[in-house]
Design an enzyme around this catalytic site. Structure first.
Site, PDB file in Angstrom:
ATOM      1  N   HIS A 266      63.981  13.479  37.630  1.00 52.55           N
ATOM      2  CA  HIS A 266      63.940  14.948  37.584  1.00 52.55           C
ATOM      3  C   HIS A 266      64.529  15.541  36.314  1.00 52.55           C
ATOM      4  CE1 HIS A 266      68.160  14.554  38.875  1.00 52.55           C
ATOM      5  NE2 HIS A 266      68.334  15.741  38.351  1.00 52.55           N
TER       6      HIS A 266
HETATM    7  C1  UD1 Z   1      69.420  21.096  38.436  1.00 56.12           C
HETATM    8  C2  UD1 Z   1      70.554  20.850  37.456  1.00 56.12           C
HETATM    9  C3  UD1 Z   1      70.676  19.369  37.185  1.00 56.12           C
HETATM   10  C4  UD1 Z   1      70.800  18.584  38.469  1.00 56.12           C
HETATM   11  C5  UD1 Z   1      69.681  18.953  39.428  1.00 56.12           C
HETATM   12  C6  UD1 Z   1      69.925  18.310  40.751  1.00 56.12           C
HETATM   13  C7  UD1 Z   1      70.925  22.666  35.840  1.00 56.12           C
HETATM   14  C8  UD1 Z   1      70.765  23.083  34.423  1.00 56.12           C
HETATM   15  N1  UD1 Z   1      70.313  21.514  36.186  1.00 56.12           N
HETATM   16  O1  UD1 Z   1      68.229  20.650  37.797  1.00 56.12           O
HETATM   17  O2  UD1 Z   1      71.839  19.123  36.393  1.00 56.12           O
HETATM   18  O3  UD1 Z   1      70.727  17.214  38.172  1.00 56.12           O
HETATM   19  O4  UD1 Z   1      69.660  20.373  39.623  1.00 56.12           O
HETATM   20  O5  UD1 Z   1      68.779  18.227  41.514  1.00 56.12           O
HETATM   21  O6  UD1 Z   1      71.588  23.332  36.586  1.00 56.12           O
HETATM   22  N2  UD1 Z   1      62.565  23.847  42.400  1.00 56.12           N
HETATM   23  C9  UD1 Z   1      61.889  23.992  43.583  1.00 56.12           C
HETATM   24  N3  UD1 Z   1      62.626  24.127  44.729  1.00 56.12           N
HETATM   25  C10 UD1 Z   1      63.979  24.133  44.743  1.00 56.12           C
HETATM   26  C11 UD1 Z   1      64.654  23.995  43.533  1.00 56.12           C
HETATM   27  C12 UD1 Z   1      63.933  23.849  42.362  1.00 56.12           C
HETATM   28  O7  UD1 Z   1      60.684  23.988  43.625  1.00 56.12           O
HETATM   29  O8  UD1 Z   1      64.576  24.247  45.834  1.00 56.12           O
HETATM   30  C13 UD1 Z   1      61.768  23.662  41.156  1.00 56.12           C
HETATM   31  C14 UD1 Z   1      61.445  24.987  40.464  1.00 56.12           C
HETATM   32  O9  UD1 Z   1      60.188  24.859  39.890  1.00 56.12           O
HETATM   33  C15 UD1 Z   1      62.482  25.028  39.348  1.00 56.12           C
HETATM   34  C16 UD1 Z   1      62.643  23.563  39.008  1.00 56.12           C
HETATM   35  O10 UD1 Z   1      62.509  22.878  40.236  1.00 56.12           O
HETATM   36  O11 UD1 Z   1      62.073  25.792  38.251  1.00 56.12           O
HETATM   37  C17 UD1 Z   1      63.975  23.237  38.369  1.00 56.12           C
HETATM   38  O12 UD1 Z   1      65.051  23.676  39.188  1.00 56.12           O
HETATM   39  P1  UD1 Z   1      66.494  23.980  38.533  1.00 56.12           P
HETATM   40  O13 UD1 Z   1      67.485  24.229  39.588  1.00 56.12           O
HETATM   41  O14 UD1 Z   1      66.378  24.970  37.454  1.00 56.12           O
HETATM   42  O15 UD1 Z   1      66.823  22.622  37.785  1.00 56.12           O
HETATM   43  P2  UD1 Z   1      66.815  21.127  38.336  1.00 56.12           P
HETATM   44  O16 UD1 Z   1      65.834  20.351  37.560  1.00 56.12           O
HETATM   45  O17 UD1 Z   1      66.739  21.112  39.799  1.00 56.12           O
HETATM   46  N1  UDP Z   2      69.469  12.811  47.175  1.00 56.25           N
HETATM   47  C1  UDP Z   2      69.042  13.093  48.466  1.00 56.25           C
HETATM   48  N2  UDP Z   2      67.692  13.056  48.731  1.00 56.25           N
HETATM   49  C2  UDP Z   2      66.765  12.781  47.766  1.00 56.25           C
HETATM   50  C3  UDP Z   2      67.217  12.500  46.455  1.00 56.25           C
HETATM   51  C4  UDP Z   2      68.574  12.545  46.189  1.00 56.25           C
HETATM   52  O1  UDP Z   2      69.865  13.335  49.354  1.00 56.25           O
HETATM   53  O2  UDP Z   2      65.572  12.770  48.084  1.00 56.25           O
HETATM   54  C5  UDP Z   2      70.908  12.842  46.883  1.00 56.25           C
HETATM   55  C6  UDP Z   2      71.451  11.599  46.200  1.00 56.25           C
HETATM   56  O3  UDP Z   2      71.813  10.630  47.141  1.00 56.25           O
HETATM   57  C7  UDP Z   2      72.639  12.118  45.433  1.00 56.25           C
HETATM   58  C8  UDP Z   2      72.227  13.519  45.080  1.00 56.25           C
HETATM   59  O4  UDP Z   2      71.142  13.871  45.944  1.00 56.25           O
HETATM   60  O5  UDP Z   2      73.806  12.169  46.238  1.00 56.25           O
HETATM   61  C9  UDP Z   2      71.756  13.520  43.662  1.00 56.25           C
HETATM   62  O6  UDP Z   2      71.073  14.664  43.369  1.00 56.25           O
HETATM   63  P1  UDP Z   2      70.097  14.786  42.148  1.00 56.25           P
HETATM   64  O7  UDP Z   2      69.515  13.468  41.803  1.00 56.25           O
HETATM   65  O8  UDP Z   2      69.180  15.881  42.484  1.00 56.25           O
HETATM   66  O9  UDP Z   2      71.049  15.328  40.985  1.00 56.25           O
HETATM   67  P2  UDP Z   2      72.050  14.656  39.945  1.00 56.25           P
HETATM   68  O10 UDP Z   2      72.977  13.758  40.664  1.00 56.25           O
HETATM   69  O11 UDP Z   2      71.224  13.962  38.919  1.00 56.25           O
HETATM   70  O12 UDP Z   2      72.728  15.836  39.338  1.00 56.25           O
END
Ligand code: UD1
Ligand code: UDP
Length: 382
Positions: free
Chosen positions: A219
């Site tokens: 992601h």
């Molecule tokens: C964010 C964090 C990242 C973290 C990740 C965990 C920032 C800058 N990044 O990245 O550090 O690793 O969360 O998962 O804060 N979206 C959906 N549904 C949701 C949420 C997001 O569809 O419930 C989609 C939307 O298109 C959105 C995109 O995901 O624009 C990115 O979401 P965003 O929260 O901005 O960043 P993440 O990639 O999730």
């Molecule tokens: N996780 C989850 N379900 C999923 C994928 C990830 O519960 O389908 C959990 C995972 O075990 C970890 C956390 O989400 O504890 C990590 O989140 P993510 O990878 O979104 O973000 P990051 O750790 O890179 O910030």
């Protein structure tokens, strides 16, 4: 009684917060009141609500519902909403987790109105400021009063940035206290792995068998937003699944799912979609992900959380990044950094797949980080 406001928003923060909420409820409820604010950064049921239900996290007192947006728009909306809540609630401290936009918004809104910031997962560095998370975590550390770092590396990083490791009697923004306390996610993994098997449904639902599949997540913006990198990653997975005749299970983040068709070439997209050994599923809950981590032969991921959980559950891991904040597991040989380089991905997978002589030193504490943190908040926040 001290009052803290806890800021959560992205999936990993919701999960992390359960360790502190559990500790508050079990050992500190006479001395610590927790008010929870969900920024709404993540909002899909399987990115947010599922964790409250299955991990018994208290329902947030506030939800700002900021949703998705550019960094500036999303962070600004959060700061505006959080400042109002902080002024109303007048907490003794604000707790923020990790390195997301919700983290920096919480820290900035609190520090500017002189509310002490408590940063959990402080001191981690990738040394790559092209990552939005690196900017968030550095800025947040430097406006915090209490910094809790999960690893020895985190302490060293903070010392290198000028933080004093001498402890003041009370922690303030001008004399912050830094603690190496272990990883609250290790607390959570130990706690929930005892019950995960009873509540997981994914193994049967997806017809998976122990050691018969690879768990993969992607992601990071550096992988999803650069078409060449997406192409390299998915083409490599396609090749590896066929070479080893092993299934890859991908609970795919919505960000990646929405970009599969647009970022992959027609050839790669068709191959991925038609390959029966690549199983793309929706994001799963924490009990299911633990089951997948425990039963997978190996992990391939760019997630910070999954990298570490691969180590907790003693599985080798290919890290689809150029750098990691969790450098211990790379230095110890449990994981290999590949970025999105197809040759490196395949080489790393090959070398980790057959090897089984890994060691697992206690890098992440003893499972009691959350209680340590709560005690320090009670003792040290002015
Ligand atoms: C964010 C964090 C990242 C973290 C990740 C965990 C920032 C800058 N990044 O990245 O550090 O690793 O969360 O998962 O804060 N979206 C959906 N549904 C949701 C949420 C997001 O569809 O419930 C989609 C939307 O298109 C959105 C995109 O995901 O624009 C990115 O979401 P965003 O929260 O901005 O960043 P993440 O990639 O999730
Ligand atoms: N996780 C989850 N379900 C999923 C994928 C990830 O519960 O389908 C959990 C995972 O075990 C970890 C956390 O989400 O504890 C990590 O989140 P993510 O990878 O979104 O973000 P990051 O750790 O890179 O910030």
């Amino acid at each position: 009684m001290k009052k803290i406001v806890t800021i959560i928003g992205a999936r990993p923060q919701i999960i992390k917060s359960s360790a502190i909420s559990r500790a508050v409820q079990s050992d500190f409820k006479e001395v610590l009141e927790e008010v929870i604010v969900h920024t709404g950064q993540h909002y899909d049921e399987n990115m947010s609500k599922v964790f409250f239900d299955e991990m018994s996290i208290p329902t947030p007192n506030y939800n700002l519902q900021v949703g998705s947006g550019s960094h500036g728009v999303q962070t600004a909306k959060m700061i505006e909403g959080l400042e109002k809540i902080f002024l109303d609630e007048k907490p003794d401290g604000v707790v923020v987790y990790g390195d997301t936009n919700s983290t920096i918004a919480g820290a900035l809104a609190a520090a500017k109105i002189h509310i002490p910031v408590i940063h959990i997962e402080a001191g981690l560095r990738s040394f790559n400021k092209a990552m939005p998370e690196e900017i968030n975590r550095i800025a947040c550390d430097h406006m915090s009063s209490l910094l809790f770092t999960p690893t020895k590396t985190g302490i060293d990083n903070l010392a290198n940035e000028g933080f004093s490791l001498e402890l003041a009697p009370k922690a303030t923004i001008d004399s912050p206290n830094v603690y190496h306390c272990g990883d609250i996610m290790y607390d959570n993994s130990l706690h929930f792995s005892k019950v995960a098997n009873d509540f997981q449904t994914v193994m049967e639902k997806e017809s998976l068998v122990k050691d018969g599949f690879v768990l993969m997540t992607v992601h990071r913006d550096s992988n999803t937003d650069i078409a060449e990198n997406m192409e390299a990653i998915f083409t490599s997975v396609n090749k590896l699944s066929k070479k080893y005749e092993i299934e890859f299970v991908l609970p795919l983040h919505p960000r990646t799912k929405s970009k599969l068709k647009t970022q992959l070439s027609d050839v790669a997209y068709t191959e991925v979609i038609n390959n029966p050994l690549i199983k793309i599923i929706d994001p799963v809950g924490f009990m299911d992900i633990i089951a997948l981590e425990q039963n997978a032969g190996m992990l391939v991921t760019d997630s910070g959380g999954l990298q570490k959980e691969s180590f907790f559950f003693k599985k080798p891991c290919v890290i689809l990044r150029e750098q990691t904040e969790w450098i211990e597991i790379v230095n110890n040989g449990n994981a290999i950094l590949t970025g999105a380089d197809p040759d490196k991905i395949i080489e790393a997978f090959d070398s980790l797949y057959e090897y089984n002589n890994f060691t697992y030193p206690e890098y992440y504490g003893d499972g009691n980080a959350a209680k340590f943190i709560c005690q320090k908040i009670v003792d040290e926040i002015v």
